[in-house]
Scaffold this motif. Structure first.
Motif, PDB file in Angstrom:
ATOM      1  N   SER A   1      -2.570 -22.612  20.262  1.00 36.97           N
ATOM      2  CA  SER A   1      -2.268 -21.290  19.465  1.00 36.97           C
ATOM      3  C   SER A   1      -1.110 -20.800  19.560  1.00 36.97           C
ATOM      4  O   SER A   1      -0.363 -20.526  18.772  1.00 36.97           O
ATOM      5  CB  SER A   1      -3.384 -20.273  20.120  1.00 36.97           C
ATOM      6  OG  SER A   1      -4.940 -20.573  19.858  1.00 36.97           O
ATOM      7  N   TYR A   2      -0.564 -21.057  20.922  1.00 35.43           N
ATOM      8  CA  TYR A   2       1.091 -20.800  21.225  1.00 35.43           C
ATOM      9  C   TYR A   2       1.975 -21.441  20.188  1.00 35.43           C
ATOM     10  O   TYR A   2       2.928 -20.745  19.537  1.00 35.43           O
ATOM     11  CB  TYR A   2       1.428 -21.161  22.568  1.00 35.43           C
ATOM     12  CG  TYR A   2       2.756 -20.647  22.993  1.00 35.43           C
ATOM     13  CD1 TYR A   2       2.952 -19.603  23.782  1.00 35.43           C
ATOM     14  CD2 TYR A   2       4.021 -21.502  22.766  1.00 35.43           C
ATOM     15  CE1 TYR A   2       4.434 -19.285  24.304  1.00 35.43           C
ATOM     16  CE2 TYR A   2       5.218 -21.189  23.129  1.00 35.43           C
ATOM     17  CZ  TYR A   2       5.548 -20.186  23.995  1.00 35.43           C
ATOM     18  OH  TYR A   2       6.590 -19.800  24.423  1.00 35.43           O
ATOM     19  N   CYS A   3       1.786 -22.695  19.760  1.00 36.37           N
ATOM     20  CA  CYS A   3       2.375 -23.347  18.629  1.00 36.37           C
ATOM     21  C   CYS A   3       2.117 -23.095  17.426  1.00 36.37           C
ATOM     22  O   CYS A   3       2.235 -23.759  16.656  1.00 36.37           O
ATOM     23  CB  CYS A   3       2.336 -24.840  19.186  1.00 36.37           C
ATOM     24  SG  CYS A   3       3.245 -25.433  20.504  1.00 36.37           S
ATOM     25  N   GLY A   4       1.286 -22.303  17.272  1.00 37.76           N
ATOM     26  CA  GLY A   4       0.606 -21.937  15.714  1.00 37.76           C
ATOM     27  C   GLY A   4      -0.350 -22.832  15.251  1.00 37.76           C
ATOM     28  O   GLY A   4      -0.637 -22.867  13.862  1.00 37.76           O
TER      29      GLY A   4
ATOM     30  N   PRO B   1      -1.249 -12.823  20.903  1.00 34.64           N
ATOM     31  CA  PRO B   1      -0.213 -13.020  19.798  1.00 34.64           C
ATOM     32  C   PRO B   1       0.647 -12.065  19.665  1.00 34.64           C
ATOM     33  O   PRO B   1       1.773 -12.766  19.012  1.00 34.64           O
ATOM     34  CB  PRO B   1      -1.480 -12.962  18.635  1.00 34.64           C
ATOM     35  CG  PRO B   1      -2.325 -12.030  19.130  1.00 34.64           C
ATOM     36  CD  PRO B   1      -2.557 -12.039  20.639  1.00 34.64           C
ATOM     37  N   ASP B   2       0.811 -10.930  20.120  1.00 31.95           N
ATOM     38  CA  ASP B   2       1.999  -9.981  19.976  1.00 31.95           C
ATOM     39  C   ASP B   2       3.085 -10.489  20.955  1.00 31.95           C
ATOM     40  O   ASP B   2       4.238 -10.523  20.606  1.00 31.95           O
ATOM     41  CB  ASP B   2       1.761  -8.814  20.486  1.00 31.95           C
ATOM     42  CG  ASP B   2       0.845  -8.167  19.587  1.00 31.95           C
ATOM     43  OD1 ASP B   2       0.687  -8.218  18.388  1.00 31.95           O
ATOM     44  OD2 ASP B   2      -0.101  -7.169  20.037  1.00 31.95           O
TER      45      ASP B   2
ATOM     46  N   VAL C   1       3.554 -13.809  22.117  1.00 28.66           N
ATOM     47  CA  VAL C   1       3.761 -15.037  21.343  1.00 28.66           C
ATOM     48  C   VAL C   1       4.879 -14.630  20.115  1.00 28.66           C
ATOM     49  O   VAL C   1       5.849 -15.561  20.090  1.00 28.66           O
ATOM     50  CB  VAL C   1       2.736 -16.013  20.939  1.00 28.66           C
ATOM     51  CG1 VAL C   1       3.058 -17.044  20.303  1.00 28.66           C
ATOM     52  CG2 VAL C   1       1.891 -16.280  22.171  1.00 28.66           C
ATOM     53  N   ALA C   2       4.582 -13.791  19.265  1.00 29.66           N
ATOM     54  CA  ALA C   2       5.470 -13.354  18.371  1.00 29.66           C
ATOM     55  C   ALA C   2       6.823 -13.149  18.616  1.00 29.66           C
ATOM     56  O   ALA C   2       7.773 -13.457  18.146  1.00 29.66           O
ATOM     57  CB  ALA C   2       4.859 -12.338  17.210  1.00 29.66           C
ATOM     58  N   LYS C   3       6.850 -12.246  19.592  1.00 26.23           N
ATOM     59  CA  LYS C   3       8.227 -11.833  20.474  1.00 26.23           C
ATOM     60  C   LYS C   3       8.980 -13.094  20.811  1.00 26.23           C
ATOM     61  O   LYS C   3       9.964 -13.281  20.601  1.00 26.23           O
ATOM     62  CB  LYS C   3       7.811 -10.839  21.501  1.00 26.23           C
ATOM     63  CG  LYS C   3       9.315 -10.502  22.047  1.00 26.23           C
ATOM     64  CD  LYS C   3       8.901  -9.607  23.318  1.00 26.23           C
ATOM     65  CE  LYS C   3       9.913  -9.195  24.400  1.00 26.23           C
ATOM     66  NZ  LYS C   3      11.086  -8.477  23.566  1.00 26.23           N
TER      67      LYS C   3
ATOM     68  N   HIS D   1       8.678 -16.351  19.805  1.00 27.41           N
ATOM     69  CA  HIS D   1       9.187 -17.096  18.859  1.00 27.41           C
ATOM     70  C   HIS D   1      10.297 -16.380  18.103  1.00 27.41           C
ATOM     71  O   HIS D   1      11.299 -17.142  17.688  1.00 27.41           O
ATOM     72  CB  HIS D   1       8.196 -17.522  17.832  1.00 27.41           C
ATOM     73  CG  HIS D   1       7.149 -18.464  18.565  1.00 27.41           C
ATOM     74  ND1 HIS D   1       7.240 -19.318  19.481  1.00 27.41           N
ATOM     75  CD2 HIS D   1       5.723 -18.246  18.386  1.00 27.41           C
ATOM     76  CE1 HIS D   1       6.271 -19.982  19.556  1.00 27.41           C
ATOM     77  NE2 HIS D   1       5.332 -19.369  19.250  1.00 27.41           N
ATOM     78  N   THR D   2      10.432 -15.138  18.065  1.00 25.95           N
ATOM     79  CA  THR D   2      11.160 -14.363  17.312  1.00 25.95           C
ATOM     80  C   THR D   2      12.643 -14.369  17.927  1.00 25.95           C
ATOM     81  O   THR D   2      13.552 -14.522  17.460  1.00 25.95           O
ATOM     82  CB  THR D   2      10.926 -12.855  17.065  1.00 25.95           C
ATOM     83  OG1 THR D   2       9.660 -12.970  16.105  1.00 25.95           O
ATOM     84  CG2 THR D   2      12.063 -12.097  16.258  1.00 25.95           C
TER      85      THR D   2
ATOM     86  N   ALA E   1       2.314 -14.028  28.192  1.00 22.84           N
ATOM     87  CA  ALA E   1       1.811 -14.747  26.745  1.00 22.84           C
ATOM     88  C   ALA E   1       0.660 -15.414  27.029  1.00 22.84           C
ATOM     89  O   ALA E   1      -0.014 -15.366  25.943  1.00 22.84           O
ATOM     90  CB  ALA E   1       2.784 -15.855  26.562  1.00 22.84           C
TER      91      ALA E   1
END
Length: 301
Positions: A190-193, A217-218, A220-222, A224-225, A238
């Motif tokens: 999930s971390y890797c999409g 997920p919030d 993890v989005a941060k 990756h961004t 995470a």
């Protein structure tokens, strides 16, 4: 009926190294695993738990615990790496087998520095390197089974070359199921999409072991961004306790149960460093949550 045997691991107590001042002593880890209700554990980093089989057996028996697997890493895509990898595997496989464990979880080494995120090597493998990794994994799995009677369960990992759903499928389709199967770490996928259910449904026969983990997920989005390191991601939370994150566990466990074979489902919540009093309450809540999941064959002994 097939069984999904639930256990936990040193990782859920913030243990990443054989010895580190930020980690709880192994005796406290074992005591708290038993207090939380679990009966199955993994070795964690080799050397954290006693490496003398008799001593470790006594420690486990005193608490009603058993060993499901050992853990080791590989870098078989790199030239002349076999001897180094095999020398690590032999220690772990021998101790695992001596304690009755039937599995060794093998993780790919990361191409980014765990703490700084610095690129240590290219993040994409060449075709030649992919062949070296998959052929090396087959060789490793065959040697482990023939010499120690343990099965190789391959564990995808964030910031490694076997990370995304696409790379996991590529790895599975280029390795021999007789010697190599998948430790599906639900959190790393999930971390890797990736889609855990899609992997299970596409290759149900290759799911040989599970690491149960959820991600926020919030966070993890941060990550990756901002292109943060994996260690920074863990520090930010995470990885989170169920049922607060994704993916949902019941559908995954039900899909695995349909395989009709026994598997382990080891709870892992990456936490490093963490306050020493944090892991036990989380482990107790997680045990209670999983005990309430109505999945056929889910067992805790």
């Amino acid at each position: 009926m097939s069984a999904i045997r639930v256990g936990t691991a040193p990782d859920s107590w913030g243990v990443w190294y054989p010895d580190n001042p930020n980690q709880v002593p192994y005796t406290r880890f074992l005591d708290e695993v038993a207090a939380a209700g679990y009966q199955w554990i993994e070795l964690g980093p080799y050397g954290y738990l006693p490496t003398n089989p008799s001593q470790l057996q006594d420690e486990l028996e005193a608490r009603g615990l058993r060993l499901s697997a050992g853990t080791v890493s590989e870098r078989l895509h790199q030239p002349n790496s076999w001897d180094v990898v095999w020398s690590q595997v032999t220690d772990v496989a021998a101790l695992t087998a001596a304690l009755g464990g039937k599995h060794v979880v093998v993780l790919p080494e990361m191409w980014r520095d765990l703490f700084t995120g610095e690129e240590l090597e290219p993040g994409e493998l060449t075709g030649e390197q992919w062949s070296a990794k998959t052929e090396g994994a087959d060789r490793l799995g065959k040697a482990m089974f023939e010499e120690y009677g343990v099965q190789l369960q391959y564990h995808p990992h964030a910031d490694s070359h076997v990370d995304t759903e696409e790379n996991i499928i590529r790895f599975l389709e280029n390795t021999n199921p007789e010697y190599v199967n998948l430790c599906l770490d639900t959190g790393h996928v999930s971390y890797c999409g990736g889609d855990n259910l899609a992997i299970i449904n596409r290759h149900p026969e290759r799911i040989g072991y599970l690491h149960l983990k959820q991600v926020n997920p919030d966070v993890v989005a941060k990550v990756h961004t901002e292109n943060l390191s994996f260690s920074e991601a863990v520090t930010l939370g995470a990885m989170t306790e169920p049922p607060l994150g994704v993916p949902e566990f019941p559908p995954l466990l039900e899909a695995v149960a349909k395989r009709g074979v026994d598997v382990f489902a080891i709870v892992e919540q990456d936490m490093f460093p963490c306050p020493p009093d944090a892991p036990l309450p989380i482990a107790q809540r997680t045990f209670k949550y999983l005990s309430g999941c109505s999945v056929a064959g889910l067992r805790f002994n």
